[in-house]
Design an enzyme around this catalytic site. Structure first.
Site, PDB file in Angstrom:
ATOM      1  N   GLU A  25       0.858  -1.180   0.000  1.00 49.06           N
ATOM      2  CA  GLU A  25       0.000   0.000   0.000  1.00 49.06           C
ATOM      3  C   GLU A  25       0.896   1.233   0.000  1.00 49.06           C
ATOM      4  O   GLU A  25       1.862   1.262   0.765  1.00 49.06           O
ATOM      5  CB  GLU A  25      -0.911   0.045   1.228  1.00 49.06           C
ATOM      6  CG  GLU A  25      -1.917   1.190   1.121  1.00 49.06           C
ATOM      7  CD  GLU A  25      -2.923   1.213   2.280  1.00 49.06           C
ATOM      8  OE1 GLU A  25      -2.792   0.435   3.242  1.00 49.06           O
ATOM      9  OE2 GLU A  25      -3.838   2.040   2.209  1.00 49.06           O
TER      10      GLU A  25
ATOM     11  N   GLY B  84       2.711   2.335  10.942  1.00 52.51           N
ATOM     12  CA  GLY B  84       2.418   1.547  12.133  1.00 52.51           C
ATOM     13  C   GLY B  84       2.271   0.066  11.815  1.00 52.51           C
ATOM     14  O   GLY B  84       2.911  -0.779  12.435  1.00 52.51           O
ATOM     15  N   ALA B  85       1.427  -0.227  10.835  1.00 52.23           N
ATOM     16  CA  ALA B  85       1.171  -1.619  10.485  1.00 52.23           C
ATOM     17  C   ALA B  85       0.376  -1.672   9.191  1.00 52.23           C
ATOM     18  O   ALA B  85      -0.062  -0.630   8.707  1.00 52.23           O
ATOM     19  CB  ALA B  85       0.377  -2.306  11.596  1.00 52.23           C
ATOM     20  N   MET B  86       0.194  -2.885   8.661  1.00 55.15           N
ATOM     21  CA  MET B  86      -0.466  -3.013   7.364  1.00 55.15           C
ATOM     22  C   MET B  86      -1.381  -4.230   7.350  1.00 55.15           C
ATOM     23  O   MET B  86      -0.977  -5.321   7.752  1.00 55.15           O
ATOM     24  CB  MET B  86       0.612  -3.099   6.277  1.00 55.15           C
ATOM     25  CG  MET B  86       0.075  -3.246   4.891  1.00 55.15           C
ATOM     26  SD  MET B  86      -0.908  -1.782   4.425  1.00 55.15           S
ATOM     27  CE  MET B  86      -2.093  -2.540   3.343  1.00 55.15           C
ATOM     28  N   GLU B  87      -2.579  -4.011   6.834  1.00 55.64           N
ATOM     29  CA  GLU B  87      -3.658  -4.999   6.948  1.00 55.64           C
ATOM     30  C   GLU B  87      -3.691  -6.045   5.844  1.00 55.64           C
ATOM     31  O   GLU B  87      -4.774  -6.572   5.528  1.00 55.64           O
ATOM     32  CB  GLU B  87      -4.992  -4.252   6.950  1.00 55.64           C
ATOM     33  CG  GLU B  87      -5.401  -3.585   5.609  1.00 55.64           C
ATOM     34  CD  GLU B  87      -5.049  -2.107   5.487  1.00 55.64           C
ATOM     35  OE1 GLU B  87      -4.122  -1.663   6.199  1.00 55.64           O
ATOM     36  OE2 GLU B  87      -5.692  -1.412   4.683  1.00 55.64           O
ATOM     37  N   ASN B  88      -2.560  -6.412   5.220  1.00 59.11           N
ATOM     38  CA  ASN B  88      -2.558  -7.409   4.142  1.00 59.11           C
ATOM     39  C   ASN B  88      -3.458  -8.593   4.497  1.00 59.11           C
ATOM     40  O   ASN B  88      -3.432  -9.070   5.627  1.00 59.11           O
ATOM     41  CB  ASN B  88      -1.143  -7.936   3.921  1.00 59.11           C
ATOM     42  CG  ASN B  88      -0.125  -6.826   3.916  1.00 59.11           C
ATOM     43  OD1 ASN B  88      -0.186  -5.936   3.096  1.00 59.11           O
ATOM     44  ND2 ASN B  88       0.793  -6.860   4.880  1.00 59.11           N
TER      45      ASN B  88
ATOM     46  N   GLU C 180      -5.926  -3.043  12.445  1.00 55.57           N
ATOM     47  CA  GLU C 180      -5.558  -3.865  11.280  1.00 55.57           C
ATOM     48  C   GLU C 180      -6.523  -5.037  11.134  1.00 55.57           C
ATOM     49  O   GLU C 180      -6.925  -5.383  10.030  1.00 55.57           O
ATOM     50  CB  GLU C 180      -4.112  -4.371  11.392  1.00 55.57           C
ATOM     51  CG  GLU C 180      -3.049  -3.284  11.592  1.00 55.57           C
ATOM     52  CD  GLU C 180      -3.133  -2.132  10.608  1.00 55.57           C
ATOM     53  OE1 GLU C 180      -3.547  -2.341   9.462  1.00 55.57           O
ATOM     54  OE2 GLU C 180      -2.791  -0.986  11.004  1.00 55.57           O
TER      55      GLU C 180
ATOM     56  N   HIS D 171      -9.772  -3.990   9.585  1.00 58.78           N
ATOM     57  CA  HIS D 171      -9.680  -3.753   8.141  1.00 58.78           C
ATOM     58  C   HIS D 171     -10.119  -4.979   7.334  1.00 58.78           C
ATOM     59  O   HIS D 171     -10.452  -4.857   6.161  1.00 58.78           O
ATOM     60  CB  HIS D 171      -8.232  -3.430   7.747  1.00 58.78           C
ATOM     61  CG  HIS D 171      -7.905  -1.965   7.722  1.00 58.78           C
ATOM     62  ND1 HIS D 171      -8.717  -1.023   7.149  1.00 58.78           N
ATOM     63  CD2 HIS D 171      -6.805  -1.284   8.155  1.00 58.78           C
ATOM     64  CE1 HIS D 171      -8.145   0.176   7.244  1.00 58.78           C
ATOM     65  NE2 HIS D 171      -6.994   0.046   7.866  1.00 58.78           N
TER      66      HIS D 171
ATOM     67  N   GLU E  27     -10.146   3.996   5.961  1.00 56.80           N
ATOM     68  CA  GLU E  27      -9.356   4.440   7.120  1.00 56.80           C
ATOM     69  C   GLU E  27     -10.204   5.170   8.174  1.00 56.80           C
ATOM     70  O   GLU E  27     -10.108   4.876   9.358  1.00 56.80           O
ATOM     71  CB  GLU E  27      -8.174   5.297   6.670  1.00 56.80           C
ATOM     72  CG  GLU E  27      -7.156   4.542   5.807  1.00 56.80           C
ATOM     73  CD  GLU E  27      -6.608   3.281   6.464  1.00 56.80           C
ATOM     74  OE1 GLU E  27      -6.814   3.086   7.668  1.00 56.80           O
ATOM     75  OE2 GLU E  27      -5.976   2.473   5.747  1.00 56.80           O
TER      76      GLU E  27
HETATM   77  N1  0A1 Z   1      -3.297   0.861   5.750  1.00 60.00           N
HETATM   78  C1  0A1 Z   1      -2.387   0.997   6.842  1.00 60.00           C
HETATM   79  C2  0A1 Z   1      -1.488   2.171   6.724  1.00 60.00           C
HETATM   80  C3  0A1 Z   1      -0.318   2.059   5.828  1.00 60.00           C
HETATM   81  C4  0A1 Z   1      -0.255   2.821   4.689  1.00 60.00           C
HETATM   82  C5  0A1 Z   1       0.861   2.825   3.898  1.00 60.00           C
HETATM   83  C6  0A1 Z   1       1.922   2.029   4.264  1.00 60.00           C
HETATM   84  O1  0A1 Z   1       3.049   2.070   3.497  1.00 60.00           O
HETATM   85  C7  0A1 Z   1       4.255   2.213   4.009  1.00 60.00           C
HETATM   86  C8  0A1 Z   1       1.877   1.245   5.382  1.00 60.00           C
HETATM   87  C9  0A1 Z   1       0.735   1.246   6.154  1.00 60.00           C
HETATM   88  C10 0A1 Z   1      -3.200   1.267   8.101  1.00 60.00           C
HETATM   89  O2  0A1 Z   1      -4.132   2.039   8.061  1.00 60.00           O
HETATM   90  O3  0A1 Z   1      -2.877   0.709   9.120  1.00 60.00           O
HETATM   91 ZN    ZN Z   2      -5.897   1.659   8.506  1.00 60.52          ZN
END
Ligand code: 0A1
Ligand code: ZN
Length: 882
Positions: free
Chosen positions: A128, A268-272, A305, A308, A327
């Site tokens: 993302e 912070g983190a990522m919701e894969n 996460e 999400h 978000e």
């Molecule tokens: N979707 C994630 C936020 C996020 C966006 C971009 C990134 O790239 C480095 C990483 C994380 C969230 O809302 O937690």
């Molecule tokens: Zn998010």
């Protein structure tokens, strides 16, 4: 290099792709410097699309070594491949076809931390928003959804783990010393949710039984040796899964849910899907190394996460302009979760503090943009507090307008109607309109108009007529690209509080709609009259911060003190205290500038001390009451031409006056708010620690010696108390031998714990005053400083620029130039990180003229930097222009 840098993308230009992607089949042969990626993509031409239309795929710094159409090589004349785009012509008009693309990528050289990269010896991805195009050519946009099969081949010894999204299909040996694993994710997803992790990690596992009785395997992966620090995150995950079932009826949808914690991560983190990747700061905790704030953050981010999975993954965004759709809504959901797990009122106060100190300045400065922007140059720069936190507030206002039952009906309709879709804000709002029958057209302006509305209010009580009349006026300030605004629909929760603390129930209301306790402000100017009010009431307005606005209401100290003591809404009590304190803090700053003595309103002191000594109130609430508005809040209220040194000195003077008046109260609190026995991170214990540490801070003003903080440091048995005592010593008494000794004890004790060393850097970065810049420069040469690690850079350079108001805003502008140099340096490795830290200067225009000139010069230095990234040039140009 991408060639689209500098191009502006407009919401109005959205159109679907010419080709529909049916399936994705990826094979990775992992190698630290030459990873081979084979992508097999099955497409068909969308109905009605011209047979001559080429297939255009996105890339970013790519190197292609093979290209096939249905397994045959594509002749040279039929495609154009550059590092950032692949165009293929003459593709079948009516039947599906398979394109096979081979690229070679270098994860070790990837310092941007987007796409496939290496961290701590493992392979990891971040896609993302537009990172997938750094792995292979692809229609890299959120409205292209497909099921993915992923095959991973790697050396077995260094990479026993091979992970991707979805469910595990199987694995086996693969030639000499290698092995492979295959994963299949049946849920169609956009490329930004793709993830791959490979390497050697420790694992903690558990299970969760869903509401329909399915058992889900839960696995959290961390560096070997860190497994004991995962228990709290795992517990938070299980609580989140249960809560989403109970509150939103949402059940998890795969057999396995994995979290991988890494030490190099931009956010912070990522919701894969099924494979969340976390900054390890938001996973690892134990009493010795994590503060209460760390525990609360872990709980909130794990929940965010996880949530999400429905709001973001099952229903995703049509395009990146709709980012708030996932978000804002997901932040709202994680806020509600934390409120249910902890004290709702205290959580709300913390949210509003954060909103006001981070989002309000963004909305008032050159980077202001609507919750749903209409154009962007670099999407990475729109992961902002406006999209996230104001986006959450907009969702909260829908809940306030509709009430709990209709809000739930609207959410259920959204999940039913749009599951599997790439949706828009309009789709979302329509669900609430359809569920409630309410017209939300005017309300929707909250998505489109930037700027914090200013609501000016005056009240008049007519004893003879037993009426209370409110005059309300709303004004939405001009923001970049939006000079005129329409009046908005602003839901204001309110009460009229009588002398004895009870609330008046008006016999009639005219001039405006009142539903329950919500007053609907919809006109630019509105006069609302409440009848049947038998004695003069005190108005409590915008209770619970029902609308994210600035409120100007000239209430007397006596009325504010009345609300602070009697309102049944705890948020309103805190807000009243803040409103009592702010004029004192502002006046103190002005007095310092004029060389006058600072004085504090005795009503503020008396009210505050009464509240903090009231044992019937939650300690966490009392700690919030004691935490006066911060320097950034005072600067915001003062508006233009502010002097950070005067604000800092004025605030200290007010704290000292309160401290001297309440010395005995603070000693009593300090002694009584102990948390004996084994450490527990629960909210009640954390509240006691917060109140005790606030008392300690005030006592440092009353006693003016480091002795008590040094004793607290020596006695601390948890990281909250230890780090707060250290911060107090270092920031209040930087030259005292006790402070130097404590800093070095702390450094030695935690030298092998990166997350704690981050705290050590931040504490020192925040030591105020003229010496700060030299200290930060020295710390950059510390053996602990790692310029490639985002957490470390944020903990030193970020903390200094964002939060050391006096040190960073020194009058000679030297710290602005220092930041400019740092931004240019960081930008070479990691543009996203550089751009984000640069936003620390977003309020530069409201500084007094000498500092503002220095700030402009530093921004110009950055603007002129050679080889500037699109991320940084987007921010710097908006800051200079807006
Ligand atoms: N979707 C994630 C936020 C996020 C966006 C971009 C990134 O790239 C480095 C990483 C994380 C969230 O809302 O937690
Ligand atoms: Zn998010």
């Amino acid at each position: 290099m991408r060639t689209d840098i500098g191009q502006i993308v407009h919401l109005a230009d959205y159109r679907p792709t010419d080709f529909v992607l049916e399936r994705v089949d990826l094979t990775f042969e992992l190698d630290p410097t030459e990873t081979k990626v084979e992508a097999r993509l099955i497409f068909h031409r969308r109905d009605g699309v011209d047979a001559s239309a080429p297939l255009v795929l996105d890339g970013d710094e790519l190197n292609m070594t093979g290209l096939l159409l249905d397994q045959d090589e594509i002749p040279a004349g039929l495609f154009d491949a550059s590092a950032d785009q692949l165009v293929i012509r003459d593709l079948p008009a009516a039947v599906p076809f398979e394109i096979t693309i081979t690229t070679i990528i270098n994860p070790t050289a990837n310092t941007k931390l987007m796409g496939l990269y290496r961290t701590g010896g493992i392979y990891c991805t971040q896609c993302e928003a537009e990172g997938f195009r750094r792995i292979t050519y692809f229609p890299d946009r959120p409205d292209v959804l497909a099921p993915y099969t992923v095959n991973i081949i790697a050396e077995k010894a260094p990479n026993p783990l091979l992970l991707s999204n979805g469910n595990f299909l199987g694995g086996a040996g693969y030639g000499e010393g290698k092995h492979f694993a295959a994963w299949f994710d049946p849920h169609p997803k956009p490329s930004y949710l793709f993830a791959l992790v490979a390497g050697d990690l420790g694992m903690v596992e558990d299970t969760f039984v869903t509401m329909s009785g399915r058992e889900v395997a839960l696995k959290i992966y961390v560096e070997h040796g860190k497994e004991p620090r995962v228990a709290y995150a795992m517990d938070a995950l299980k609580r989140s899964m249960k809560w989403d079932e109970e509150k939103f009826g949402r059940e998890y949808d795969l057999d396995i849910f994995m979290i991988v914690a890494v030490s190099d991560f931009n956010m912070g983190a990522m919701e894969n899907k099924g494979l969340n990747v976390f900054n390890d700061k938001y996973v690892l905790a134990d009493p010795e190394t994590a503060t209460d704030a760390d525990y609360a953050n872990i709980e909130a981010i794990i929940a965010h996460e996880y949530f999400h999975n429905w709001t973001g993954n099952r229903i995703t965004c049509r395009d990146w302009f709709q980012l708030c759709l996932k978000e804002g809504l997901t932040v709202y959901r994680d806020h509600e979760f934390s409120a249910d797990q902890r004290s709702r009122a205290v959580k709300r106060i913390a949210e509003v503090r954060h909103l006001k100190s981070e989002q309000f300045p963004e909305d008032a400065g050159p980077l202001a943009h609507p919750v749903r922007p209409t154009k962007f140059r670099e999407i990475n720069n729109f992961y902002t507090t406006t999209v996230y936190e104001k986006g959450s507030e907009v969702t909260r206002m829908i809940a306030t307008l509709l009430g709990a039952d209709l809000f739930k009906a609207g959410m259920d309709l959204y999940f039913d109607r749009h599951d599997g879709d790439a949706s828009t804000v309009e789709d979302f709002v329509k669900c609430f309109e359809d569920a409630s029958g309410r017209d939300l057209k005017q309300f929707s302006l909250w998505y489109d108009q930037a700027g914090t509305p200013l609501v000016t209010v005056s009240g008049h009580y007519d004893a003879a007529a037993s009426t209370f009349t409110l005059q309300l006026e709303q004004m939405i300030p001009a923001t970049p690209g939006q000079s005129t605004k329409e009046p908005m629909h602003i839901p204001l929760r309110m009460a009229l509080i009588l002398d004895n603390g009870s609330e008046a129930s008006p016999s009639a209301v005219s001039g405006g709609e009142l539903t329950g306790d919500v007053l609907h402000l919809t006109e630019r100017k509105q006069t609302v009259t409440f009848s049947g009010i038998s004695s003069r009431p005190v108005l409590s307005l915008n209770r619970g911060f029902s609308a994210p606005i600035n409120l100007h209401f000239d209430q007397s100290s006596a009325d504010l003190a009345h609300i602070a003591r009697h309102d049944s809404d705890w948020f309103a009590r805190w807000q009243a205290l803040t409103d009592l304190a702010l004029p004192n803090l502002m006046q103190a700053a002005r007095d310092i500038q004029l060389g006058k003595a600072v004085a504090c309103d005795p009503v503020l002191i008396a009210t505050l001390l009464e509240i903090v000594a009231d044992d019937s109130l939650e300690p966490a609430f009392r700690a919030q009451a004691l935490a006066l508005p911060g320097e950034a809040d005072i600067a915001r209220e003062l508006g233009a031409n502010n002097d950070p040194d005067a604000i800092h000195a004025g605030r200290k003077a007010i704290m000292a006056e309160i401290a001297r008046a309440g010395q005995q109260t603070f000693v009593t609190l300090y002694d009584s708010m102990q948390t004996p026995g084994a450490f527990s991170p629960d909210a009640a214990s954390a509240g006691k620690r917060a109140l005790r540490n606030s008392a300690l801070a005030y006592l440092s003003y009353a006693e003016e010696t480091p002795a008590r903080a040094a004793t607290a440091f020596a006695a601390a048995n948890n990281m909250t108390d230890l780090s707060q005592a250290l911060a107090l010593l270092a920031q209040r008494f930087p030259d005292a031998p006790e402070s130097q000794a404590a800093l070095s004890t702390f450094e030695t004790r935690f030298s092998d714990n990166a997350l704690v060393i981050d705290k050590w850097f931040s504490i020192q970065a925040l030591i105020p005053g003229e010496t700060a810049l030299a200290r930060v420069k020295t710390l950059m040469h510390s053996p602990h400083f790692i310029s490639t690690n985002p957490n470390r850079v944020r903990s030193l350079v970020g903390a200094f620029a964002f939060s050391n108001t006096t040190g960073f805003n020194r009058a000679d502008g030297a710290a602005y130039q220092f930041l400019a140099e740092q931004i240019l340096d960081i930008d070479k490795r990691n543009p996203q990180l550089a751009a984000r830290i640069l936003t620390a200067m977003r309020s530069w225009r409201s500084l007094e003229p000498v500092r503002a000139d220095h700030a402009r010069a530093a921004l110009l230095t950055i603007e002129r930097g050679a080889g500037l990234s699109g991320d940084v040039s987007d921010i710097v140009e908006r800051m200079l222009k807006g």
